[in-house]
Scaffold this motif. Structure first.
Motif, mmCIF file in Angstrom:
data_model
loop_
_atom_site.group_PDB
_atom_site.id
_atom_site.type_symbol
_atom_site.label_atom_id
_atom_site.label_comp_id
_atom_site.label_asym_id
_atom_site.label_seq_id
_atom_site.Cartn_x
_atom_site.Cartn_y
_atom_site.Cartn_z
ATOM 1 N N GLY A 41 58.235 31.278 30.167
ATOM 2 C CA GLY A 41 58.771 32.526 30.700
ATOM 3 C C GLY A 41 58.480 33.707 29.796
ATOM 4 N N GLU A 42 58.700 33.517 28.488
ATOM 5 C CA GLU A 42 58.414 34.584 27.527
ATOM 6 C C GLU A 42 56.920 34.872 27.456
ATOM 7 O OE1 GLU A 42 62.235 33.416 24.672
ATOM 8 O OE2 GLU A 42 60.263 32.509 24.354
ATOM 9 N N PHE A 43 56.108 33.825 27.574
ATOM 10 C CA PHE A 43 54.660 34.021 27.579
ATOM 11 C C PHE A 43 54.246 34.882 28.771
ATOM 12 C CE2 PHE A 43 50.265 32.941 28.445
ATOM 13 C CZ PHE A 43 49.697 32.849 27.181
ATOM 14 N N GLU A 44 54.808 34.599 29.925
ATOM 15 C CA GLU A 44 54.475 35.372 31.120
ATOM 16 C C GLU A 44 54.868 36.839 30.965
ATOM 17 O OE1 GLU A 44 52.935 35.266 33.874
ATOM 18 O OE2 GLU A 44 52.321 33.194 33.992
ATOM 19 N N ARG A 45 55.979 37.087 30.278
ATOM 20 C CA ARG A 45 56.404 38.477 30.094
ATOM 21 C C ARG A 45 55.460 39.230 29.171
ATOM 22 N NH1 ARG A 45 61.540 36.043 30.895
ATOM 23 N NH2 ARG A 45 61.896 35.504 28.706
ATOM 24 N N LEU A 46 54.934 38.546 28.174
ATOM 25 C CA LEU A 46 53.992 39.191 27.253
ATOM 26 C C LEU A 46 52.575 39.250 27.810
ATOM 27 C CD1 LEU A 46 54.712 37.983 23.589
ATOM 28 C CD2 LEU A 46 55.090 40.245 24.576
ATOM 29 N N PHE A 47 52.197 38.196 28.517
ATOM 30 C CA PHE A 47 50.823 38.077 29.028
ATOM 31 C C PHE A 47 50.878 37.842 30.538
ATOM 32 C CE2 PHE A 47 51.050 36.224 24.737
ATOM 33 C CZ PHE A 47 50.185 37.061 24.054
ATOM 34 N N PRO A 48 51.293 38.831 31.307
ATOM 35 C CA PRO A 48 51.499 38.619 32.743
ATOM 36 C C PRO A 48 50.227 38.143 33.441
ATOM 37 C CG PRO A 48 51.575 40.964 32.178
ATOM 38 C CD PRO A 48 51.599 40.218 30.896
ATOM 39 N N GLY A 49 50.376 37.066 34.203
ATOM 40 C CA GLY A 49 49.272 36.529 34.991
ATOM 41 C C GLY A 49 48.333 35.617 34.251
ATOM 42 N N LEU A 50 48.456 35.513 32.915
ATOM 43 C CA LEU A 50 47.481 34.740 32.154
ATOM 44 C C LEU A 50 47.591 33.244 32.426
ATOM 45 C CD1 LEU A 50 45.226 35.482 30.267
ATOM 46 C CD2 LEU A 50 46.783 35.241 28.330
ATOM 47 N N LEU A 51 48.816 32.745 32.571
ATOM 48 C CA LEU A 51 48.971 31.327 32.881
ATOM 49 C C LEU A 51 48.418 30.999 34.265
ATOM 50 C CD1 LEU A 51 52.476 30.312 31.469
ATOM 51 C CD2 LEU A 51 50.304 29.205 30.961
ATOM 52 N N ASP A 52 48.644 31.884 35.217
ATOM 53 C CA ASP A 52 48.134 31.648 36.570
ATOM 54 C C ASP A 52 46.616 31.696 36.614
ATOM 55 O OD1 ASP A 52 50.674 31.387 37.572
ATOM 56 O OD2 ASP A 52 50.845 33.496 38.138
ATOM 57 N N ALA A 53 46.028 32.564 35.795
ATOM 58 C CA ALA A 53 44.573 32.739 35.821
ATOM 59 C C ALA A 53 43.843 31.665 35.033
ATOM 60 C CB ALA A 53 44.210 34.112 35.262
ATOM 61 N N SER A 54 44.547 30.918 34.199
ATOM 62 C CA SER A 54 43.919 29.904 33.348
ATOM 63 C C SER A 54 44.033 28.532 33.993
ATOM 64 C CB SER A 54 44.583 29.883 31.964
ATOM 65 O OG SER A 54 44.507 31.151 31.341
ATOM 66 N N ALA A 55 43.034 27.696 33.732
ATOM 67 C CA ALA A 55 43.056 26.350 34.288
ATOM 68 C C ALA A 55 44.193 25.528 33.704
ATOM 69 C CB ALA A 55 41.716 25.656 34.029
ATOM 70 N N SER A 56 44.530 25.759 32.444
ATOM 71 C CA SER A 56 45.568 24.983 31.782
ATOM 72 C C SER A 56 46.203 25.825 30.695
ATOM 73 C CB SER A 56 44.966 23.720 31.155
ATOM 74 O OG SER A 56 44.237 24.052 29.977
ATOM 75 N N PRO A 57 47.384 25.410 30.193
ATOM 76 C CA PRO A 57 48.000 26.127 29.072
ATOM 77 C C PRO A 57 47.112 26.212 27.839
ATOM 78 C CG PRO A 57 49.616 24.708 30.121
ATOM 79 C CD PRO A 57 48.287 24.378 30.747
ATOM 80 N N LEU A 58 46.174 25.278 27.677
ATOM 81 C CA LEU A 58 45.238 25.360 26.556
ATOM 82 C C LEU A 58 44.476 26.678 26.583
ATOM 83 C CD1 LEU A 58 43.671 21.779 26.571
ATOM 84 C CD2 LEU A 58 45.069 22.748 24.745
ATOM 85 N N GLU A 59 43.911 26.985 27.734
ATOM 86 C CA GLU A 59 43.120 28.207 27.846
ATOM 87 C C GLU A 59 44.005 29.447 27.856
ATOM 88 O OE1 GLU A 59 39.944 28.188 27.381
ATOM 89 O OE2 GLU A 59 40.160 26.026 27.187
#
Length: 506
Positions: free
Chosen positions: A373-391
């Motif tokens: 959740g905190e990652f999404e707030r700092l980097f909006p959309g990045l998790l959705d745009a990446s194939a996995s949390p690694l990327e």
């Protein structure tokens, strides 16, 4: 071939294809690789189950070729085996066609598969490279498996799961055992795909050394030989200042608990001197609750001066600190001093409306520790745009200029230079309030003791995970503090054992 512990790298589908191609260039026949893969699955099955009616569901590609090897070897070992094919066997090509030709039994169409007739089913329909949704007979088979109580074994990944991704948009097979080859893939690490895999083992199929050449910075699985533990020796010349000075910012009255957890974790993880820096209104609350942790009142106006006074080797800032402009100013002031810093919880969320202001101040001596959740707030959309949390973590680290530790059942640690590690050594008992505050304190303690931030984050994630295995049922974050010394001791003993075996060449 024998099942092995996971290798240190994580390979995506393209990387696995390159590794296979390298093996072939080095003289390992692709048919040999397929035979070894199928043998690895068959041996894993026979090690877990007695002979029973088994169905092997074979797809139209190399995953299906593995299935024909599995069928042959199980039948040769006395298992009653029935093979079902998705598509015309005559349409198979290359190695898959060759392996199908070695199967002398009948091959039935997948549309005649009835789950209730079998006690074990091998899913060899599609491999890790599938990039579309299951449909037709494969979808029907997947649904029928979900409705019946039989053992399911997946070859490489459960069909319907893309090996590069953490989830599947459509249906997928739910396996009790997944056997993959050479190295783990991203889907084996991250939920919800991970949950579909069941038990996961990795089979060595004999890809020669040298396959990493030209592969770049591959994601790495954190393992005990690669972590750095604090010095737990008995050197009488060491004093508390020599073991590292850690400062932790406390929050307002009534909200100091999170910072106290971080501070105590820092002490338990070996920091020699830990100080809670308290707003004046919080000083009495923090002081009355802490014995070994020092408490100091701080001025409201200049946090950089406060840090200069206490000369910390590392700072933890954010747990319970409050979402306000004062915290923003303190984070930016701390970063301006160049101090090694762990930014957790509120120190991340307070910049949700202006992450660029934080990124402009960050440096690679800082570690950000967001949950998703905190990652999404700092980097909006990045998790959705990446194939996995690694990327996603790698991209977030490069974007922010700081080390990023993305918390989860598999925790990803990324460095701005592109290095990525993932920690899978963790117990589900860590899913308790305050566990992340403890992790932040451990990272800060290791940094204060001279361990570089990226390595400190990797090592802290592993140590935190080990402590989770020492946590009793119903254990809380306070109980987690109590087991950190035992976790350190057990890891230290095991690390020394591994070093001894390495010296002896075993």
């Amino acid at each position: 071939m024998a099942a092995t512990m996971p290798g240190p790298e994580v390979l995506d589908c393209a990387g696995m294809t390159r590794a296979d191609a390298f093996a072939v260039r080095q003289g390992v026949a692709s048919l040999t690789l397929m035979e070894r893969a199928g043998a690895g699955v068959a041996h894993a099955i026979m090690a877990r189950w007695a002979p029973r009616p088994a169905a092997i569901l074979c797809g139209p590609g190399n995953n299906g070729g593995d299935g024909y090897v599995i069928a042959r070897l199980l039948r040769d070992a006395g298992w009653p085996v029935t093979v079902f094919s998705l598509g015309d066997v005559a349409a198979l090509k290359g190695d898959a066609a060759h392996m199908a030709g070695l199967w002398t039994g009948a091959v039935k169409s997948l549309d005649s598969f009835k789950t209730e007739r079998f006690a074990l089913v091998v899913d060899a329909l599609f491999g890790a490279g599938l990039s579309r949704l299951l449909d037709g007979m494969a979808l029907k088979a997947s649904r029928s498996l979900a409705e019946r109580d039989c053992a399911v074994v997946a070859v490489d990944v459960p069909s319907g799961v893309n090996g590069d991704e953490s989830g599947s948009e459509g249906a997928c097979v739910k396996a009790d055992l997944t056997v993959t080859f050479h190295r783990l893939k991203p889907a084996h690490l991250f939920h919800p795909a991970r949950a579909a895999c069941g038990e996961i083992i990795v089979v060595d199929i004999g890809i020669p050394d040298g396959w990493r050449q030209g592969a770049g910075a591959l994601p790495e699985i954190v393992q005990l030989p690669g972590i750095t533990l604090p010095d737990t020796g008995h050197d009488r010349a060491v004093h508390k200042h020599g073991k590292g000075r850690l400062c932790v910012l406390a929050g307002p009255p009534g909200a100091t608990g999170a910072a106290r957890l971080s501070a105590m974790a820092g002490l338990k993880a070996g920091a020699g001197l830990v100080t809670l820096l308290c707003p004046p209104a919080s000083l009495m609350e923090a002081a009355s609750a802490s014995l070994a942790v020092m408490t100091k009142s701080i001025r409201e106006d200049d946090f950089a001066d406060t840090l200069s006074l206490h000369r910390p080797g590392a700072l933890v800032i954010g747990p319970g600190a409050g979402l306000n402009e004062t915290l923003k100013a303190r984070v930016l002031a701390a970063l301006s001093t160049g101090v090694q810093a762990v930014l957790d919880a509120d120190a991340l969320s307070v910049f949700a409306d202006d992450p660029k202001a934080l990124f402009a101040a960050l440096h690679d001596r800082a570690v950000l520790t967001p949950h998703t959740g905190e990652f999404e707030r700092l980097f909006p959309g990045l998790l959705d745009a990446s194939a996995s949390p690694l990327e996603a973590a790698r991209a977030g680290s490069q974007q922010s200029g700081a080390n990023v530790l993305l918390k989860g059942p598999a925790t990803v640690i990324a460095h701005p230079d592109g290095r990525v590690a993932v920690n899978i050594h963790a117990s589900g008992r860590l899913a308790t309030a305050g566990s992340g505050d403890v992790l932040a304190g451990i990272i800060g303690a290791l940094m204060a003791q001279g361990i570089a931030p990226f390595q400190a984050a990797r090592s802290a994630a592993f140590l935190h995970g080990e402590a989770g295995y020492h946590l009793p049922p119903g254990g809380t974050a306070e109980d987690l503090l109590a087991v950190i010394p035992a976790a350190l001791e057990s890891l230290g003993r095991e690390q020394e054992r591994l070093l001894t075996l390495n010296r002896l060449g075993r």
